[in-house]
Design an enzyme around this catalytic site. Structure first.
Site, PDB file in Angstrom:
ATOM      1  N   ASP A 187       0.862  -1.173   0.000  1.00 57.58           N
ATOM      2  CA  ASP A 187       0.000   0.000   0.000  1.00 57.58           C
ATOM      3  C   ASP A 187       0.904   1.231   0.000  1.00 57.58           C
ATOM      4  OD1 ASP A 187       0.929   0.291   2.599  1.00 57.58           O
ATOM      5  OD2 ASP A 187      -1.061   0.285   3.521  1.00 57.58           O
ATOM      6  N   THR A 234       2.610  -1.576   8.919  1.00 54.99           N
ATOM      7  CA  THR A 234       3.001  -2.509   9.988  1.00 54.99           C
ATOM      8  C   THR A 234       3.142  -3.947   9.529  1.00 54.99           C
ATOM      9  OG1 THR A 234       0.707  -2.992  10.580  1.00 54.99           O
ATOM     10  CG2 THR A 234       1.774  -1.131  11.729  1.00 54.99           C
TER      11      THR A 234
END
Length: 156
Positions: free
Chosen positions: A8, A67
């Site tokens: 992303d 993350t």
């Protein structure tokens, strides 16, 4: 070995660096995006890689977001995918040897590019140990079947 890779916006820069590692290892790969740091929805990219691996179009997949957690949740929704979030070298090796993971997730906001490169190299070059670990993977497949999912079959 064929590798699918995607990120992303939070993982875009690190994804671009990991593509250089894939090239250095002479691996065939396909980049499923994103193509910039403009905000996107990580499930759209994680799903493309997970489906490609589940269908057998790719041997392994690499997903990168801020993350690694969101991408791993998405990937593990696809039957036949075993995705692990890895931020250290020991886990990179162990998840291949013991869990036969076929998708790697990393967090670009958690680790730096040097460590990420080392993790990718270890993960891509470590083989599944089999033995007692194969029995445990069979149990995971049974869980998938229990809940109406068949390994390697994607409803897309």
């Amino acid at each position: 070995m064929r590798v699918a890779i995607a990120a992303d916006h939070g993982g875009y820069a690190l994804k671009e660096q990991m593509k250089h590692v894939l090239q250095e290892l002479n691996l065939e790969f396909q980049d499923f995006g994103t193509d910039s740091e403009q905000s996107v929805d990580y499930p759209d990219y994680g799903l493309k890689v997970a489906e490609g691996v589940a269908k057998g179009e790719f041997d392994r997949g690499i997903l990168i977001c801020g993350t690694g957690l969101g991408m791993s949740i998405v990937a593990n929704k696809v039957p036949g995918v075993r995705c692990a979030v890895v931020h250290d070298c020991f886990s990179a090796k162990a998840t291949r040897e013991h869990n036969d993971t076929n998708v790697l997730a990393m967090g670009a906001r958690v680790i730096g590019p040097g460590l990420a490169e080392e993790i990718v190299r270890i993960w891509l070059t470590t083989e599944f140990a089999g033995g007692r670990h194969a029995r445990r993977l069979d149990k995971i497949r049974e869980i998938e079947q229990k809940y109406g999912q068949e390994e390697g079959v994607c409803g897309c």
